[in-house]
Design a protein around this motif. Sequence first.
Motif, short mmCIF file in Angstrom:
data_model
loop_
_atom_site.label_atom_id
_atom_site.label_comp_id
_atom_site.label_asym_id
_atom_site.label_seq_id
_atom_site.Cartn_x
_atom_site.Cartn_y
_atom_site.Cartn_z
N TYR A 18 0.84 -1.20 0.00
CA TYR A 18 0.00 0.00 0.00
C TYR A 18 0.87 1.25 0.00
O TYR A 18 0.62 2.18 -0.76
N CYS A 19 1.90 1.29 0.84
CA CYS A 19 2.77 2.46 0.92
C CYS A 19 3.56 2.66 -0.38
O CYS A 19 3.88 3.79 -0.74
N GLY A 20 3.88 1.59 -1.06
CA GLY A 20 4.60 1.69 -2.31
C GLY A 20 3.72 2.02 -3.49
O GLY A 20 4.19 2.48 -4.53
N THR A 21 2.42 1.83 -3.36
CA THR A 21 1.50 2.04 -4.45
C THR A 21 0.87 3.42 -4.42
O THR A 21 0.77 4.09 -5.45
N TYR A 22 0.42 3.88 -3.28
CA TYR A 22 -0.30 5.13 -3.17
C TYR A 22 0.60 6.25 -2.68
O TYR A 22 1.37 6.08 -1.75
N VAL A 23 0.51 7.39 -3.36
CA VAL A 23 1.32 8.55 -3.05
C VAL A 23 0.40 9.70 -2.69
O VAL A 23 -0.58 9.96 -3.38
N SER A 24 0.70 10.37 -1.61
CA SER A 24 0.00 11.60 -1.24
C SER A 24 1.02 12.71 -1.24
O SER A 24 2.12 12.55 -0.72
N GLY A 25 0.66 13.82 -1.83
CA GLY A 25 1.62 14.91 -1.87
C GLY A 25 1.04 16.16 -2.47
O GLY A 25 -0.13 16.22 -2.86
N GLN A 26 1.90 17.15 -2.53
CA GLN A 26 1.51 18.43 -3.10
C GLN A 26 2.28 18.63 -4.39
O GLN A 26 3.51 18.46 -4.43
N LEU A 27 1.58 18.94 -5.46
CA LEU A 27 2.20 19.18 -6.76
C LEU A 27 2.11 20.66 -7.09
O LEU A 27 1.07 21.29 -6.88
N ASP A 28 3.20 21.22 -7.60
CA ASP A 28 3.23 22.58 -8.13
C ASP A 28 3.56 22.47 -9.60
O ASP A 28 4.72 22.31 -9.97
N CYS A 29 2.52 22.51 -10.44
CA CYS A 29 2.74 22.30 -11.86
C CYS A 29 1.57 22.83 -12.66
O CYS A 29 0.51 23.12 -12.11
N PRO A 30 1.75 22.96 -13.96
CA PRO A 30 0.63 23.37 -14.80
C PRO A 30 -0.32 22.20 -15.04
O PRO A 30 0.06 21.03 -14.93
N ILE A 31 -1.55 22.52 -15.35
CA ILE A 31 -2.55 21.51 -15.69
C ILE A 31 -2.52 21.32 -17.20
O ILE A 31 -2.62 22.29 -17.96
N VAL A 32 -2.37 20.09 -17.63
CA VAL A 32 -2.26 19.79 -19.05
C VAL A 32 -3.63 19.82 -19.72
O VAL A 32 -3.78 20.34 -20.82
N LEU A 33 -4.64 19.28 -19.03
CA LEU A 33 -5.96 19.13 -19.63
C LEU A 33 -7.03 19.09 -18.56
O LEU A 33 -6.79 18.58 -17.46
N LYS A 34 -8.20 19.64 -18.87
CA LYS A 34 -9.39 19.53 -18.02
C LYS A 34 -10.41 18.69 -18.79
O LYS A 34 -10.53 18.82 -20.00
N GLU A 35 -11.13 17.83 -18.06
CA GLU A 35 -12.09 16.96 -18.73
C GLU A 35 -13.27 16.70 -17.80
O GLU A 35 -13.09 16.54 -16.59
N THR A 36 -14.45 16.67 -18.38
CA THR A 36 -15.65 16.29 -17.65
C THR A 36 -16.23 15.04 -18.29
O THR A 36 -16.49 15.02 -19.50
#
Length: 120
Positions: free
Chosen positions: A29-47
Amino acid sequence: MRSERRKHVWQTVLALALMLAVTLGTVWYCGTYVSGQLDCPIVLKETVGTENYLYVEDQGHLLRLRCGSGVDFDRIALENEHGNELAYRMDCRWNRRTYEGTVSSCEATGSIILGGMMDT
């Protein structure tokens, strides 16, 4: 006496197997799931249906992040009026194997991204 000793041995083996399974599950579980803060541009928005998704790049992988209730999807702009990409700070949690996850907050940093790999 032998049957009690045999019973005790089986209980010990079962307890050790259970502890090993819990340990391996925790490591996975610890190796699979990552929680964190990203500072980056958004490539795409989708609904899709009623769900909103943001796509961002992290270490060469495209992450598909489902927007949580704390994200104002309609106020997110990919570019400013001059065509430069905008950077966002996002609190995210994602799966390293599927590159899908959720974003709980997304706020503009006020930074713009000038150029990129495609522009060089």
